[in-house]
Design a protein around this motif. Structure first.
Motif, PDB file in Angstrom:
ATOM      1  N   GLY A  37      73.529  -8.367  20.691  1.00 21.25           N
ATOM      2  CA  GLY A  37      74.243  -7.268  20.381  1.00 21.25           C
ATOM      3  C   GLY A  37      75.582  -8.067  19.703  1.00 21.25           C
ATOM      4  N   VAL A  38      75.986  -7.596  18.631  1.00 19.23           N
ATOM      5  CA  VAL A  38      77.210  -8.053  17.902  1.00 19.23           C
ATOM      6  C   VAL A  38      78.535  -6.821  18.075  1.00 19.23           C
ATOM      7  CG1 VAL A  38      78.362  -9.095  16.006  1.00 19.23           C
ATOM      8  CG2 VAL A  38      76.085  -9.448  16.462  1.00 19.23           C
ATOM      9  N   HIS A  39      79.378  -6.983  18.909  1.00 19.99           N
ATOM     10  CA  HIS A  39      80.349  -5.656  19.268  1.00 19.99           C
ATOM     11  C   HIS A  39      81.488  -6.123  18.884  1.00 19.99           C
ATOM     12  CE1 HIS A  39      76.759  -4.389  21.766  1.00 19.99           C
ATOM     13  NE2 HIS A  39      77.022  -5.212  22.479  1.00 19.99           N
ATOM     14  N   GLY A  40      82.295  -5.093  18.429  1.00 18.09           N
ATOM     15  CA  GLY A  40      83.745  -5.174  18.016  1.00 18.09           C
ATOM     16  C   GLY A  40      84.246  -3.955  17.287  1.00 18.09           C
ATOM     17  N   ASP A  41      85.521  -3.797  17.306  1.00 18.16           N
ATOM     18  CA  ASP A  41      85.994  -2.595  16.827  1.00 18.16           C
ATOM     19  C   ASP A  41      85.647  -2.580  15.249  1.00 18.16           C
ATOM     20  OD1 ASP A  41      87.124  -1.869  18.943  1.00 18.16           O
ATOM     21  OD2 ASP A  41      88.920  -3.064  18.431  1.00 18.16           O
ATOM     22  N   TRP A  42      85.708  -1.259  14.851  1.00 20.54           N
ATOM     23  CA  TRP A  42      85.452  -1.054  13.213  1.00 20.54           C
ATOM     24  C   TRP A  42      86.574  -2.001  12.420  1.00 20.54           C
ATOM     25  CZ3 TRP A  42      85.463   4.915  12.271  1.00 20.54           C
ATOM     26  CH2 TRP A  42      84.638   5.402  12.729  1.00 20.54           C
ATOM     27  N   VAL A 242      71.870  -6.352  16.603  1.00 14.07           N
ATOM     28  CA  VAL A 242      72.372  -4.900  16.552  1.00 14.07           C
ATOM     29  C   VAL A 242      73.714  -5.034  16.684  1.00 14.07           C
ATOM     30  CG1 VAL A 242      72.481  -2.630  17.623  1.00 14.07           C
ATOM     31  CG2 VAL A 242      70.394  -3.886  17.980  1.00 14.07           C
ATOM     32  N   ALA A 243      74.561  -4.465  15.440  1.00 11.31           N
ATOM     33  CA  ALA A 243      75.976  -4.678  15.198  1.00 11.31           C
ATOM     34  C   ALA A 243      76.537  -3.056  15.632  1.00 11.31           C
ATOM     35  CB  ALA A 243      76.303  -5.209  13.930  1.00 11.31           C
ATOM     36  N   ALA A 244      77.141  -3.004  16.373  1.00  9.34           N
ATOM     37  CA  ALA A 244      77.628  -1.715  16.750  1.00  9.34           C
ATOM     38  C   ALA A 244      79.119  -1.803  17.789  1.00  9.34           C
ATOM     39  CB  ALA A 244      76.810  -0.754  17.252  1.00  9.34           C
ATOM     40  N   ASP A 245      80.003  -0.828  17.424  1.00 11.38           N
ATOM     41  CA  ASP A 245      80.709  -0.811  18.333  1.00 11.38           C
ATOM     42  C   ASP A 245      80.791  -0.200  19.945  1.00 11.38           C
ATOM     43  OD1 ASP A 245      83.568   0.049  19.685  1.00 11.38           O
ATOM     44  OD2 ASP A 245      84.277   1.082  18.125  1.00 11.38           O
ATOM     45  N   GLU A 246      80.987  -0.650  20.654  1.00 15.88           N
ATOM     46  CA  GLU A 246      80.400  -0.410  22.098  1.00 15.88           C
ATOM     47  C   GLU A 246      80.894   1.085  22.418  1.00 15.88           C
ATOM     48  OE1 GLU A 246      80.262  -4.246  24.758  1.00 15.88           O
ATOM     49  OE2 GLU A 246      82.031  -3.963  23.529  1.00 15.88           O
ATOM     50  N   ALA A 247      82.138   1.173  22.107  1.00 17.15           N
ATOM     51  CA  ALA A 247      82.520   2.643  22.499  1.00 17.15           C
ATOM     52  C   ALA A 247      82.010   3.642  22.061  1.00 17.15           C
ATOM     53  CB  ALA A 247      84.059   2.423  22.252  1.00 17.15           C
ATOM     54  N   MET A 248      81.701   3.570  20.769  1.00 16.14           N
ATOM     55  CA  MET A 248      80.910   4.597  19.881  1.00 16.14           C
ATOM     56  C   MET A 248      79.308   4.577  20.401  1.00 16.14           C
ATOM     57  SD  MET A 248      82.992   5.864  18.082  1.00 16.14           S
ATOM     58  CE  MET A 248      81.819   6.976  16.905  1.00 16.14           C
ATOM     59  N   ILE A 249      78.733   3.708  20.717  1.00 15.05           N
ATOM     60  CA  ILE A 249      77.405   3.854  21.473  1.00 15.05           C
ATOM     61  C   ILE A 249      77.406   4.623  22.553  1.00 15.05           C
ATOM     62  CG2 ILE A 249      75.254   2.654  22.215  1.00 15.05           C
ATOM     63  CD1 ILE A 249      75.842   2.839  18.943  1.00 15.05           C
ATOM     64  N   PHE A 282      77.700 -10.288  22.114  1.00 16.25           N
ATOM     65  CA  PHE A 282      78.581 -11.104  21.521  1.00 16.25           C
ATOM     66  C   PHE A 282      79.672 -10.062  21.315  1.00 16.25           C
ATOM     67  CE2 PHE A 282      74.961 -13.913  21.127  1.00 16.25           C
ATOM     68  CZ  PHE A 282      75.596 -15.260  21.154  1.00 16.25           C
ATOM     69  N   ARG A 283      80.817 -10.221  21.746  1.00 16.35           N
ATOM     70  CA  ARG A 283      82.062  -9.395  21.375  1.00 16.35           C
ATOM     71  C   ARG A 283      82.908 -10.159  20.298  1.00 16.35           C
ATOM     72  NH1 ARG A 283      83.813  -4.646  21.796  1.00 16.35           N
ATOM     73  NH2 ARG A 283      85.942  -4.035  21.363  1.00 16.35           N
ATOM     74  N   ILE A 284      83.256  -9.478  19.203  1.00 15.12           N
ATOM     75  CA  ILE A 284      84.251 -10.151  18.137  1.00 15.12           C
ATOM     76  C   ILE A 284      85.708  -9.845  18.661  1.00 15.12           C
ATOM     77  CG2 ILE A 284      84.944 -10.404  15.723  1.00 15.12           C
ATOM     78  CD1 ILE A 284      82.074  -9.580  15.058  1.00 15.12           C
ATOM     79  N   PRO A 285      86.463 -10.813  18.869  1.00 14.86           N
ATOM     80  CA  PRO A 285      88.033 -10.207  19.511  1.00 14.86           C
ATOM     81  C   PRO A 285      88.679  -9.688  18.500  1.00 14.86           C
ATOM     82  CG  PRO A 285      87.757 -12.817  19.140  1.00 14.86           C
ATOM     83  CD  PRO A 285      86.370 -12.249  18.720  1.00 14.86           C
ATOM     84  N   ALA A 286      89.570  -8.745  18.813  1.00 19.59           N
ATOM     85  CA  ALA A 286      90.573  -8.221  17.963  1.00 19.59           C
ATOM     86  C   ALA A 286      91.699  -9.182  17.431  1.00 19.59           C
ATOM     87  CB  ALA A 286      91.508  -7.175  18.572  1.00 19.59           C
ATOM     88  N   LEU A 287      92.046  -9.160  16.097  1.00 16.79           N
ATOM     89  CA  LEU A 287      92.864 -10.140  15.659  1.00 16.79           C
ATOM     90  C   LEU A 287      94.413  -9.718  16.084  1.00 16.79           C
ATOM     91  CD1 LEU A 287      91.904  -9.916  11.779  1.00 16.79           C
ATOM     92  CD2 LEU A 287      91.274 -11.501  13.494  1.00 16.79           C
ATOM     93  N   GLY A 288      95.300 -10.839  16.444  1.00 12.61           N
ATOM     94  CA  GLY A 288      96.574 -10.866  16.872  1.00 12.61           C
ATOM     95  C   GLY A 288      97.127 -11.034  15.349  1.00 12.61           C
TER      96      GLY A 288
END
Length: 361
Positions: A37-42, A242-249, A282-288
């Motif tokens: 899984g490749v997770h992260g916000d839109w 699978v690339a998807a936002d965890e919250a949406m799934i 894998f979770r892509i971190p949000a940008l600072g």
């Protein structure tokens, strides 16, 4: 200036280490099924990570990398069918020596046809019965249900629709394999065996399917796609990223299974559903703020100079050095851009000014 919102192979967010780790993991487990899984916000860069994975695997003859976008099939076809048939069809396109007359290809398409027939014949129960057991009485019951539905809705009672169902009935009666009865696990095993044989004949050591944009799909489409991965294509030498936002799934799971309790133990059922399917997340971190300023600067300079410009490549190297140490809060400034861009540093003036204004926002 108009900036594209398309995914890119040029890494401006320092997500390349994630892509490289995924590729290494795929290579180490090439003989075994795996879901990553490749997770992260839109907008976090999930699609770009998939592009980088595909680019890394493109030069390997024994590895076939296919892409599936569930959002594009939404509303046109059953998502399970779209995923399975799309994979087989694209596999044949990439391996032209295989044709639909090949025994293993015919076997796989035959089972896809069974699933289509059952789906048309009466929904989820008929689909499970028709696909898993291959029992011809159940198939006929499904078609009877389909005819009853047409009669109940006169708008669907057309010559074409009736002919379609009658044609399926003839195929069902002619096919000797449907005379056999079996159980659900046996049918799943047979499908996996046929698909694995297809990969062997195609001389593929590993099939990698990149599934994107699930978080843009309606809940039903998202769940059907995940179910197809879990039930039908989870065979040896087959990997899914699978690339998807965890919250949406999780939202899709709650909508699709509304009667489930909210939680089980420390986690929600929705979270457990996703974790049972995704083996390695894998979770892509949000940008600072500083990372956002670097990203905006790179976007604008890249649009001005072009992604293939050597000076822009040098600026990316400087930016990556800063992105690997985000806790220091370093940003691209006039001095660092001048060092990287040289005589082209004037093209970065506006970019630096705009990124300074947008970063805090």
């Amino acid at each position: 200036m108009i900036l594209s919102d398309n995914e890119t192979k040029v890494d401006l967010l320092n997500n390349e280490p994630i892509a490289k780790t995924i590729v290494e993991l795929l290579r180490k487990r090439s003989e075994h099924p795996i879901t990553i899984g490749v997770h992260g916000d839109w907008g976090a860069g999930k699609s770009s990570v998939l592009e980088m994975v595909e680019a890394s695997l493109s030069g390997e003859d024994k590895v076939l990398c296919l892409k599936f976008n569930g959002w594009r099939f939404q509303g046109f076809e059953d998502a399970k069918i779209a995923l399975i048939e799309g994979i087989v069809t694209e596999l044949l396109a990439k391996r032209p020596l295989l044709t639909k007359t090949t025994a293993s290809v015919k076997d796989v398409f035959h089972r896809i046809d069974l699933l289509k027939l059952a789906k048309r014949g009466g929904g989820l129960i008929a689909a499970a019965a028709g696909f898993y057991t291959g029992h011809h009485q159940l198939g006929m019951m499904g078609m009877m249900a389909s005819l009853e539905g047409m009669v109940a809705n006169p708008a669907n009672l057309t010559k074409e629709k009736i002919g379609e169902v009658l044609g399926d009935a003839k195929d069902l009666l002619k096919d000797k394999e449907k005379e056999k009865t079996s159980n659900i696990p046996a049918e799943i095993a047979e499908f996996r065996k046929a698909f694995d044989k297809l990969l062997e004949e195609a001389k593929i050591d590993q099939l990698v399917v990149l599934v994107d944009d699930l978080d843009r799909c309606l809940p039903e489409t998202a769940i059907e796609t995940l179910e197809a991965i879990r039930l039908f294509v989870f065979t040896a030498r087959t990997a899914f990223v699978v690339a998807a936002d965890e919250a949406m799934i999780e939202y899709s799971v709650r909508k699709h299974f509304p009667d489930l309790p909210d939680s089980t133990g420390p986690q929600t059922y929705a979270r457990n559903y996703l974790e049972k399917l995704i083996q390695v997340p894998f979770r892509i971190p949000a940008l600072g703020q500083s990372e956002t300023r670097i990203y905006v600067t790179l976007l604008l300079v890249g649009a001005e100079l072009g992604e293939n410009d050597p000076a822009f490549s040098e600026l990316i190297k400087v930016a990556r050095g800063l992105l690997t140490r985000p806790w220091l809060g370093g940003v691209l400034d006039a001095a660092s851009t001048k060092t990287a861009l040289g005589e082209k540093e004037k093209s970065a003036h506006n970019a630096l000014m705009i990124s300074d204004q947008l970063g805090p926002l």
